[in-house]
Scaffold this motif. Structure first.
Motif, mmCIF file in Angstrom:
data_model
loop_
_atom_site.group_PDB
_atom_site.id
_atom_site.type_symbol
_atom_site.label_atom_id
_atom_site.label_comp_id
_atom_site.label_asym_id
_atom_site.label_seq_id
_atom_site.Cartn_x
_atom_site.Cartn_y
_atom_site.Cartn_z
ATOM 1 N N ASP A 588 0.654 -0.944 0.073
ATOM 2 C CA ASP A 588 0.136 -0.192 0.042
ATOM 3 C C ASP A 588 0.783 1.636 -0.623
ATOM 4 O OD1 ASP A 588 1.250 -0.236 2.662
ATOM 5 O OD2 ASP A 588 -0.709 -0.255 3.409
ATOM 6 N N GLY A 589 0.141 2.800 0.340
ATOM 7 C CA GLY A 589 0.791 3.790 0.091
ATOM 8 C C GLY A 589 1.561 4.192 -1.259
ATOM 9 N N ILE A 590 2.684 5.492 -0.669
ATOM 10 C CA ILE A 590 3.005 5.584 -2.350
ATOM 11 C C ILE A 590 4.270 5.586 -2.779
ATOM 12 C CG2 ILE A 590 2.913 7.785 -4.261
ATOM 13 C CD1 ILE A 590 0.257 8.091 -2.280
ATOM 14 N N ARG A 591 4.794 5.118 -3.137
ATOM 15 C CA ARG A 591 6.590 5.262 -3.483
ATOM 16 C C ARG A 591 7.042 6.684 -3.917
ATOM 17 N NH1 ARG A 591 9.759 0.518 -5.703
ATOM 18 N NH2 ARG A 591 11.136 2.161 -6.010
ATOM 19 N N VAL A 592 8.212 6.766 -2.982
ATOM 20 C CA VAL A 592 8.781 8.371 -2.975
ATOM 21 C C VAL A 592 8.830 8.910 -4.912
ATOM 22 C CG1 VAL A 592 10.361 7.236 -2.720
ATOM 23 C CG2 VAL A 592 10.249 9.525 -1.733
ATOM 24 N N GLU A 593 9.686 7.573 -5.111
ATOM 25 C CA GLU A 593 10.003 7.701 -6.664
ATOM 26 C C GLU A 593 9.130 8.591 -7.960
ATOM 27 O OE1 GLU A 593 12.946 4.432 -5.049
ATOM 28 O OE2 GLU A 593 10.887 4.685 -4.968
ATOM 29 N N ALA A 594 7.640 8.101 -6.769
ATOM 30 C CA ALA A 594 6.514 9.141 -7.958
ATOM 31 C C ALA A 594 5.564 10.098 -7.644
ATOM 32 C CB ALA A 594 5.377 7.355 -7.352
ATOM 33 N N LEU A 595 6.321 10.635 -6.141
ATOM 34 C CA LEU A 595 5.878 11.744 -5.674
ATOM 35 C C LEU A 595 7.122 12.636 -6.416
ATOM 36 C CD1 LEU A 595 5.070 10.643 -2.298
ATOM 37 C CD2 LEU A 595 3.398 11.737 -4.270
ATOM 38 N N ALA A 596 8.484 12.166 -6.415
ATOM 39 C CA ALA A 596 9.371 12.672 -6.101
ATOM 40 C C ALA A 596 9.604 12.833 -8.268
ATOM 41 C CB ALA A 596 10.576 12.390 -6.377
ATOM 42 N N VAL A 597 8.612 14.498 -8.899
ATOM 43 C CA VAL A 597 9.147 13.781 -10.013
ATOM 44 C C VAL A 597 10.235 14.816 -10.472
ATOM 45 C CG1 VAL A 597 8.227 15.559 -11.967
ATOM 46 C CG2 VAL A 597 6.479 15.560 -10.457
ATOM 47 N N THR A 598 11.576 15.454 -9.723
ATOM 48 C CA THR A 598 12.549 15.494 -10.175
ATOM 49 C C THR A 598 13.729 15.479 -9.530
ATOM 50 O OG1 THR A 598 12.694 17.704 -8.755
ATOM 51 C CG2 THR A 598 11.406 17.421 -11.275
ATOM 52 N N PRO A 599 14.879 15.165 -9.465
ATOM 53 C CA PRO A 599 15.874 15.007 -8.362
ATOM 54 C C PRO A 599 15.720 15.825 -7.300
ATOM 55 C CG PRO A 599 17.024 14.569 -10.681
ATOM 56 C CD PRO A 599 15.563 15.083 -10.453
ATOM 57 N N MET A 600 15.497 16.908 -7.117
ATOM 58 C CA MET A 600 15.414 17.981 -6.442
ATOM 59 C C MET A 600 14.269 17.379 -5.408
ATOM 60 S SD MET A 600 16.864 20.513 -4.943
ATOM 61 C CE MET A 600 17.417 21.365 -6.012
ATOM 62 N N ASP A 601 12.943 16.950 -6.189
ATOM 63 C CA ASP A 601 12.105 16.732 -4.752
ATOM 64 C C ASP A 601 12.262 15.780 -4.597
ATOM 65 O OD1 ASP A 601 10.580 18.242 -6.187
ATOM 66 O OD2 ASP A 601 10.117 16.858 -8.762
ATOM 67 N N PHE A 602 12.977 14.307 -4.950
ATOM 68 C CA PHE A 602 13.246 13.261 -4.081
ATOM 69 C C PHE A 602 14.498 13.642 -2.525
ATOM 70 C CE2 PHE A 602 15.977 10.052 -2.986
ATOM 71 C CZ PHE A 602 14.814 9.073 -3.487
ATOM 72 N N ALA A 603 15.336 14.557 -3.081
ATOM 73 C CA ALA A 603 16.047 14.969 -2.032
ATOM 74 C C ALA A 603 15.427 16.076 -0.983
ATOM 75 C CB ALA A 603 17.498 16.113 -2.453
ATOM 76 N N ALA A 604 14.555 16.421 -1.287
ATOM 77 C CA ALA A 604 13.691 17.649 -0.507
ATOM 78 C C ALA A 604 12.628 16.230 0.206
ATOM 79 C CB ALA A 604 12.257 18.253 -1.305
ATOM 80 N N PHE A 605 11.521 15.632 -0.385
ATOM 81 C CA PHE A 605 11.600 14.509 0.561
ATOM 82 C C PHE A 605 12.001 14.125 1.538
ATOM 83 C CE2 PHE A 605 8.061 14.498 -2.591
ATOM 84 C CZ PHE A 605 6.265 15.167 -1.956
ATOM 85 N N GLN A 606 13.402 13.715 1.001
ATOM 86 C CA GLN A 606 14.570 12.927 2.023
ATOM 87 C C GLN A 606 14.519 13.761 3.376
ATOM 88 O OE1 GLN A 606 15.147 9.723 1.926
ATOM 89 N NE2 GLN A 606 14.754 8.954 0.138
#
Length: 757
Positions: A588-606
């Motif tokens: 269940d839940g949502i993969r962080v890669e699905a939410l993070a459209v850009t590498p910057m998004d990914f870093a921000a979520f982390q």
């Protein structure tokens, strides 16, 4: 003779082959990226010493690729691309390792050690987690005796339950041993430790074994248990030897070092456990042998030694047939009676006990009996199902299939807040409180009811295609507030009905990909509006570029506050699955890669996983970076849509969910990407309907201002409820799909008890 250990460097193959038939016990591992080893392997082959080459490296690589991403349906071309990435420019011939088995002259091409172990243990998941497997691969086990011990050793190796395994037995294989030892007739006369080592290496050439082919003796027992230096001591001792003196000596030495001892007797499935690691003063063998020591055993007369055997076996617990056999030793029987099935079971129970010890699971000293024969004697026949039961089973299978389609509906944060129960010809849909809307979580219940409406829509579509009519009654009674709907099925007039939306149920997905900014086709506008209208809802579309920019700012601000507000930060982060393994475990839940459209998004979520980081940004009114993705996404859209439905009751929310799903499936059929952006209307609902839940006064005032700006794009009547705010675009397919929990985790259908005559 000292212990036989694996050479630290590649052994000269000519020396190994010189004694291969009787003495070789480990494979030669060639790494062709090392020039000297490649040259040695070529010499071995050129001189005709290899009788069979087994090269299945391509199949292993394909298996490795697919095992790492089991949710992805790879094309052959994609698999080839992943294999090329793994090879990294290296030729397939030189990739991995080549294992040469001197005793059979076979040469086998294999994955490199880490990848081999990863793939070989893949099917252990999740019975043994990845973390547990890593811990198990570090333990050292000292195993004495390789008759019953052969099954133990091989099962330990099958599961990968050791980092080093020490095998001790002085005896050679006799034909009379072959009723219980996994071996071949051409192994007759070989040392039992060598036989076990060959068997293990043939299914894991990277295993770490140490052989004591003189067995355990008073002279080598120190090395058997302690190894060769600091940190080399065994973690667990397993006794499967026949000698009473060595049995006692092993326990004396293990108790002195506070090591646990296991013994499987292959009689009544008895496993003996001595936790000297927890009870260093515990009497040896639970006190069954009194004060007799290992030094005293050989001074006892044969009848006294037989008495010790009977005491160890358990005078009152031994099986009658083994007891009778012991009394016939050296008279009509030359050895202990043992069966292959009992020995095989012992391998399984001992391995399970080793796993529990190594992982720190509770297990006390004592004896456990896993008496399969006794259990089988107590089996009772269940009543034969009558025809009505058979029909009931078919009926349940049909309803279960419909539920499988129902749970493909979307839900807030992919929390899947549904539970289905089929009984008395009625399918009941419940709101699973623990997954949405439990307790006082009114906003959670709000979105959960919308999700349940989507599930009901899927159910109706699938039922029609299967020739069924799904008659839905919402909120049929007040006795159970979690009961949302009852569905009764009948035969559909005219039989199965083709429905183009049915094929879209498994294809429908949230697509966060950036679009091409193309204008929305008028035909698509008409089709989507009709889908909403036909289901009693209203669709508004905004295509004005200036207003899309304004909506992007509003959505970005809503996302920023959702991530920074303390009461929303935790629930938001709990919806995110931070790794593929976590997503696979929870489904269940949502993969962080699905939410993070850009590498910057990914870093921000982390970074935002930390509540401290979120608090600093909230206190300083920061986090403007968090708005950029929303602004960018809205700018790339063809349109933004708002779906509303009259009324604000629970029934309206469910019907809104049904309309939402029909609209979404229609968009999927048209090739139009939908990306829900419900954060903004979620915030509006919190402020306007749920007393500003989670916000301070300043933020509530901020959202009221945002609502005024929102009305420039959309008009919402006070009596309507907002179901879905979403962006429409023409974009590439979504690279990731959210997972669903197994249908059997959310569906139950108890069979009625058969009435007695």
């Amino acid at each position: 003779m000292h212990a036989r250990r694996l050479p630290k460097t590649l052994a000269p193959w000519r020396e190994v082959l010189a004694s291969a038939e009787r003495e070789s016990w480990f494979p030669l591992i060639f790494d062709r990226s090392v020039p000297a080893e490649a040259e040695a392997m070529d010499e071995l082959m050129n001189e005709g010493e290899v009788v069979y080459v087994h090269d299945m490296i391509e199949a292993q690589l394909k298996d490795l690729v697919r095992s790492r991403t089991p949710s992805k349906n790879y094309t052959d071309e994609e698999v080839a691309q992943e294999i090329a990435r793994l090879l990294d420019g290296q030729s397939p011939q030189d990739y991995g390792r080549w294992a040469f088995y001197p005793w059979s002259r076979r040469l086998v091409h294999l994955l490199p050690p880490d990848s081999f172990i990863e793939l070989r243990s893949d099917r252990n998941r999740n019975k043994i987690t990845s973390e547990e497997q890593a811990r198990l691969r570090k333990i050292k086990i000292a195993l004495a005796g390789l008759s019953v011990g052969n099954a133990v050793a091989f099962t330990l190796a099958l599961e990968g339950v050791f980092g080093e395994l020490r095998l001790a037995d002085f005896d050679t294989l006799d034909l009379s041993n072959m009723n219980r030892i996994r071996c071949a007739v051409f192994d007759l006369g070989l040392n039992k430790a060598i036989i076990a080592a060959r068997q293990i290496f043939e299914q894991n050439p990277y295993a770490n074994l140490v052989l004591f082919t003189d067995g355990v003796t008073p002279e080598n027992i120190g090395e058997f248990i302690d190894g060769t230096g600091p940190g080399d001591r065994a973690d667990i001792v397993i006794d499967e030897c026949d000698s009473i003196a060595i049995k006692l000596k092993l326990r004396e030495e293990a108790r002195a070092r506070r090591l646990p001892v296991l013994m499987e007797t292959s009689d009544r499935g008895m496993l003996d456990i001595e936790r000297f690691d927890l009870e260093p003063d515990r009497p040896i063998l639970h006190g069954l042998v009194g004060t007799v020591t290992s030094d005293q055993v050989n001074t006892l007369p044969p009848p006294a030694r037989l008495g010790l055997v009977l005491q160890i076996a358990g005078l009152h617990t031994i099986s009658p047939r083994l007891a009778a056999s012991l009394l016939e030793l050296n008279l009509t029987l030359k050895g202990f009676s043992q069966l292959g099935s009992d020995v095989t079971l012992g391998g399984a129970t001992t391995t399970t006990a080793v796993r529990r010890l190594a992982l720190g699971m509770p297990m006390a000293s004592g004896r456990v009996y896993i008496d399969v024969s006794a259990q089988l004697a107590e089996v009772t026949s269940p009543p034969l199902p009558d025809l009505s039961s058979a029909r009931r089973l078919r009926e349940i299978a049909e309803v279960r299939e419909l539920v499988q389609y129902a749970i493909m509906a979307p839900s807030h944060g992919n929390d899947q807040p549904w539970r289905f129960e089929y009984a008395d010809g009625v399918l009941r849909l419940f709101l699973a409180d623990e997954r949405g809307g439990g307790g006082r979580d009114e906003i959670g219940r709000h979105w959960a009811l919308v999700a349940l409406g989507g599930a009901l829509s899927n159910l109706q579509i699938a039922a029609g295609v299967k020739g069924r009519e799904a008659n839905i009654q919402l909120f049929p009674g007040k006795q159970d507030p979690s009961l949302v709907a009852e569905v009764r099925f009948g035969l559909r007039a005219g039989g199965p009905a083709a429905d183009p939306l049915f094929e879209q149920i498994p294809r429908r997905a949230t697509n966060r990909q950036l679009g091409t900014r193309a204008h929305l086709s008028p035909v698509h506008v008409q089709a989507l509006s009709a889908a909403a209208r036909d289901n009693g809802s209203k669709l508004q579309l905004c295509t004005d570029r200036a207003l899309l920019g304004e909506l992007g700012q509003l959505l970005g601000e809503a996302e920023r506050l959702r991530l920074l507000t303390p009461t929303l930060h935790g629930p938001t982060m709990r919806q995110i699955r931070w790794s593929e393994a976590e997503a696979h475990d929870t489904q269940d839940g949502i993969r962080v890669e699905a939410l993070a459209v850009t590498p910057m998004d990914f870093a921000a979520f982390q970074l935002l996983r930390s509540t401290d980081v979120a608090k600093v940004l909230r206190d300083t009114n920061g986090g403007r970076l968090l708005m950029m993705s929303s602004v960018q996404a809205l700018a790339s859209s063809a349109a933004v849509g708002l779906l509303t439905i009259p009324g604000q009751s629970p029934t309206a929310l469910v019907r809104g969910g049904q309309a939402m799903q029909q609209l979404w499936l229609t968009a999927s059929a048209l090739g139009v990407a939908i990306h829900p952006i419900n954060t903004l209307i979620d915030m509006f609902a919190r402020v306007e309907r749920f007393h500003g839940a989670g916000f301070d006064k300043r933020e509530i005032h901020r959202f009221l201002e945002m609502r005024e700006r929102f009305t420039r794009a959309f008009t919402v009547a006070l009596t309507d409820v907002e179901i879905l705010l979403f962006r429409l675009s023409y974009a590439d397919p979504a690279p990731l799909r959210t997972l669903r929990r197994p249908v059997d985790a959310v569906f139950s259908a108890p069979l009625p008890e058969k009435k007695s005559p």
